[in-house]
Scaffold this motif. Structure first.
Motif, PDB file in Angstrom:
ATOM      1  N   VAL A   5       6.976  -1.162  -9.289  1.00  0.00           N
ATOM      2  CA  VAL A   5       5.551  -1.119  -8.945  1.00  0.00           C
ATOM      3  C   VAL A   5       5.192  -2.289  -8.036  1.00  0.00           C
ATOM      4  N   TRP A   6       5.686  -3.470  -8.385  1.00  0.00           N
ATOM      5  CA  TRP A   6       5.398  -4.649  -7.564  1.00  0.00           C
ATOM      6  C   TRP A   6       5.990  -4.497  -6.167  1.00  0.00           C
ATOM      7  N   LEU A   7       7.204  -3.965  -6.075  1.00  0.00           N
ATOM      8  CA  LEU A   7       7.851  -3.788  -4.777  1.00  0.00           C
ATOM      9  C   LEU A   7       7.093  -2.779  -3.924  1.00  0.00           C
ATOM     10  N   THR A   8       6.639  -1.677  -4.551  1.00  0.00           N
ATOM     11  CA  THR A   8       5.872  -0.669  -3.816  1.00  0.00           C
ATOM     12  C   THR A   8       4.567  -1.265  -3.295  1.00  0.00           C
ATOM     13  N   TRP A   9       3.898  -2.024  -4.142  1.00  0.00           N
ATOM     14  CA  TRP A   9       2.669  -2.689  -3.706  1.00  0.00           C
ATOM     15  C   TRP A   9       2.954  -3.661  -2.572  1.00  0.00           C
ATOM     16  N   ARG A  10       4.037  -4.397  -2.690  1.00  0.00           N
ATOM     17  CA  ARG A  10       4.386  -5.383  -1.673  1.00  0.00           C
ATOM     18  C   ARG A  10       4.645  -4.713  -0.324  1.00  0.00           C
ATOM     19  N   GLN A  11       5.307  -3.564  -0.342  1.00  0.00           N
ATOM     20  CA  GLN A  11       5.652  -2.875   0.908  1.00  0.00           C
ATOM     21  C   GLN A  11       4.458  -2.162   1.538  1.00  0.00           C
ATOM     22  N   HIS A  12       3.543  -1.660   0.715  1.00  0.00           N
ATOM     23  CA  HIS A  12       2.475  -0.794   1.232  1.00  0.00           C
ATOM     24  C   HIS A  12       1.083  -1.374   1.025  1.00  0.00           C
ATOM     25  N   ARG A  13       0.977  -2.650   0.699  1.00  0.00           N
ATOM     26  CA  ARG A  13      -0.316  -3.205   0.312  1.00  0.00           C
ATOM     27  C   ARG A  13      -1.346  -3.125   1.434  1.00  0.00           C
ATOM     28  N   TRP A  14      -0.928  -3.376   2.687  1.00  0.00           N
ATOM     29  CA  TRP A  14      -1.906  -3.373   3.773  1.00  0.00           C
ATOM     30  C   TRP A  14      -2.410  -1.963   4.058  1.00  0.00           C
ATOM     31  N   THR A  15      -1.520  -0.988   3.988  1.00  0.00           N
ATOM     32  CA  THR A  15      -1.953   0.403   4.173  1.00  0.00           C
ATOM     33  C   THR A  15      -2.875   0.834   3.044  1.00  0.00           C
ATOM     34  N   ILE A  16      -2.551   0.457   1.819  1.00  0.00           N
ATOM     35  CA  ILE A  16      -3.383   0.803   0.671  1.00  0.00           C
ATOM     36  C   ILE A  16      -4.751   0.144   0.780  1.00  0.00           C
ATOM     37  N   LEU A  17      -4.776  -1.128   1.136  1.00  0.00           N
ATOM     38  CA  LEU A  17      -6.049  -1.845   1.233  1.00  0.00           C
ATOM     39  C   LEU A  17      -6.926  -1.274   2.350  1.00  0.00           C
ATOM     40  N   ALA A  18      -6.313  -0.932   3.483  1.00  0.00           N
ATOM     41  CA  ALA A  18      -7.088  -0.348   4.584  1.00  0.00           C
ATOM     42  C   ALA A  18      -7.668   1.008   4.187  1.00  0.00           C
ATOM     43  N   THR A  19      -6.870   1.828   3.522  1.00  0.00           N
ATOM     44  CA  THR A  19      -7.343   3.146   3.093  1.00  0.00           C
ATOM     45  C   THR A  19      -8.404   3.017   2.020  1.00  0.00           C
ATOM     46  N   ALA A  20      -8.229   2.084   1.096  1.00  0.00           N
ATOM     47  CA  ALA A  20      -9.231   1.860   0.057  1.00  0.00           C
ATOM     48  C   ALA A  20     -10.552   1.398   0.660  1.00  0.00           C
ATOM     49  N   SER A  21     -10.490   0.564   1.684  1.00  0.00           N
ATOM     50  CA  SER A  21     -11.715   0.115   2.357  1.00  0.00           C
ATOM     51  C   SER A  21     -12.430   1.290   3.002  1.00  0.00           C
ATOM     52  N   LEU A  22     -11.665   2.182   3.629  1.00  0.00           N
ATOM     53  CA  LEU A  22     -12.260   3.374   4.232  1.00  0.00           C
ATOM     54  C   LEU A  22     -12.917   4.245   3.165  1.00  0.00           C
ATOM     55  N   TRP A  90      14.167   6.369  -6.425  1.00  0.00           N
ATOM     56  CA  TRP A  90      13.366   5.588  -5.484  1.00  0.00           C
ATOM     57  C   TRP A  90      12.062   6.304  -5.154  1.00  0.00           C
ATOM     58  N   LEU A  91      12.155   7.607  -4.822  1.00  0.00           N
ATOM     59  CA  LEU A  91      10.962   8.364  -4.462  1.00  0.00           C
ATOM     60  C   LEU A  91      10.060   8.560  -5.677  1.00  0.00           C
ATOM     61  N   ARG A  92      10.642   8.794  -6.849  1.00  0.00           N
ATOM     62  CA  ARG A  92       9.835   8.961  -8.056  1.00  0.00           C
ATOM     63  C   ARG A  92       9.023   7.699  -8.336  1.00  0.00           C
ATOM     64  N   GLY A  93       9.647   6.546  -8.190  1.00  0.00           N
ATOM     65  CA  GLY A  93       8.920   5.301  -8.391  1.00  0.00           C
ATOM     66  C   GLY A  93       7.787   5.124  -7.400  1.00  0.00           C
ATOM     67  N   LYS A  94       8.035   5.479  -6.139  1.00  0.00           N
ATOM     68  CA  LYS A  94       6.984   5.385  -5.125  1.00  0.00           C
ATOM     69  C   LYS A  94       5.809   6.303  -5.462  1.00  0.00           C
ATOM     70  N   MET A  95       6.113   7.535  -5.865  1.00  0.00           N
ATOM     71  CA  MET A  95       5.061   8.500  -6.137  1.00  0.00           C
ATOM     72  C   MET A  95       4.260   8.149  -7.378  1.00  0.00           C
ATOM     73  N   LEU A  96       4.880   7.506  -8.346  1.00  0.00           N
ATOM     74  CA  LEU A  96       4.144   7.089  -9.542  1.00  0.00           C
ATOM     75  C   LEU A  96       3.083   6.049  -9.209  1.00  0.00           C
ATOM     76  N   VAL A  97       3.265   5.350  -8.113  1.00  0.00           N
ATOM     77  CA  VAL A  97       2.274   4.364  -7.677  1.00  0.00           C
ATOM     78  C   VAL A  97       1.312   4.968  -6.663  1.00  0.00           C
ATOM     79  N   LEU A  98       1.854   5.584  -5.620  1.00  0.00           N
ATOM     80  CA  LEU A  98       1.023   6.075  -4.524  1.00  0.00           C
ATOM     81  C   LEU A  98       0.266   7.353  -4.885  1.00  0.00           C
TER      82      LEU A  98
END
Length: 313
Positions: A5-22, A90-98
């Motif tokens: 979870v931490w790694l997924t957040w670390r890799q995609h945090r800027w995309t997530i934050l930008a989308t959340a702001s929108l 790997w993909l399952r872990g990503k999808m559980l977060v995203l």
């Protein structure tokens, strides 16, 4: 799992934050303008409604499409998919977060209805947390699937936009009004069929003696007003109108949510199956040819005898 979870957040945090702001900005403008025009917020409500149309596409293009395509294009999957982390894990872990994040942000975008007014309306069909959440998870699944097939980020984003647009337009035009059989109001010539207040008209026409729709003969269709012809020739005994009552709006929104969740499930299932079987991510023939050429070259350069031979020459 916490590490993933931490790694997924670390890799995609800027995309997530930008989308959340929108999503937050769209939700604010939609709720602020709900019930009609509010001074200078008029244009803000318009942009909020535009966000409802595009939000699922944003998720598909910027979250889903690059997820696997970037790993394959840059060939970093050799590191990401090691012995301890299989591609499916790997993909399952990503999808559980995203996945939950995409649904949550989509539901947030669906909270308000802009200029829809205080009453429910079929015109504000997509102003629903259910509908927007379904669009978001479908967009994510579509982007991941196309990214796996294309193996190129820009290509995946462009193809995802095209197919997501088709997936949004076709159900809205062909299926949405017919999730349940429409109701019908029939009136004889002395009166006119009526669509209930805020109902959605589906179609209208003439009915015969058996109260079923009848087609208009050519001689009547050519006239400016075929009603008199249909009545005089006794081809029809009255008119009808088909409609969907406003009471079905919430149910139809939930049905559309289920439709897109099921589509997302199918795409995820196919994607995981392809990853499990190695389709779409194993090195291609050109990659294997490059590797096979590169390895002998490195071996030749590192062999002492070969180096000595070149020195003597």
């Amino acid at each position: 799992m916490n590490t993933f979870v931490w790694l997924t957040w670390r890799q995609h945090r800027w995309t997530i934050l930008a989308t959340a702001s929108l999503a937050l900005l769209a939700a604010f403008t939609l709720v602020s303008t709900e019930g009609g025009k509010v001074g200078s917020m008029m244009m803000a409500g318009f942009y909020g409604l535009l966000a409802q149309l595009l939000f699922g596409g944003v998720i598909s293009m910027f979250w889903g499409a690059p997820l696997i395509a970037r790993e394959l294009e840059e060939r970093t999957y050799f590191v990401a998919w090691g012995q301890d982390v299989t591609p499916t894990k790997w993909l399952r872990g990503k999808m559980l977060v995203l996945g939950p994040l995409a649904v949550l942000l989509g539901a947030l975008v669906g909270l308000g209805d802009g200029f829809g007014g205080p009453q429910e309306s079929w015109g504000m069909f997509e102003a629903s947390p259910f509908v927007q959440g379904g669009y978001a998870i479908f967009g994510l699944a579509l982007g991941v699937f196309i990214g796996l097939l294309s193996r190129h980020v820009v290509t995946a984003m462009a193809a995802t936009l095209v197919f997501y647009t088709l997936a949004r337009v076709l159900p809205a035009v062909l299926l949405r009004d017919h999730y349940l059989p429409s109701k019908r109001d029939i009136a004889r010539w002395e009166s006119t069929p009526v669509v209930p207040h805020r109902g959605l008209e589906i179609g209208n026409g003439f009915v015969g003696a058996d109260l079923r729709p009848v087609s208009v003969p050519d001689k009547c269709a050519e006239l400016p007003n075929p009603n008199s012809c249909m009545r005089n020739t006794k081809t029809a005994i009255g008119t009808y109108v088909d409609y969907q009552p406003i009471e079905r709006l919430g149910l139809f929104q939930f049905i559309e949510f289920i439709v897109f969740v099921l589509l997302a499930g199918v795409l995820f299932a196919v994607t995981f199956r392809l990853l499990r079987r190695g389709g779409g991510w194993k090195p291609s023939r050109s990659h294997r040819r490059i590797d096979s050429v590169a390895e002998p070259a490195q071996t030749v350069q590192s062999t002492p005898d070969t180096a000595a031979a070149h020195a003597e020459g």
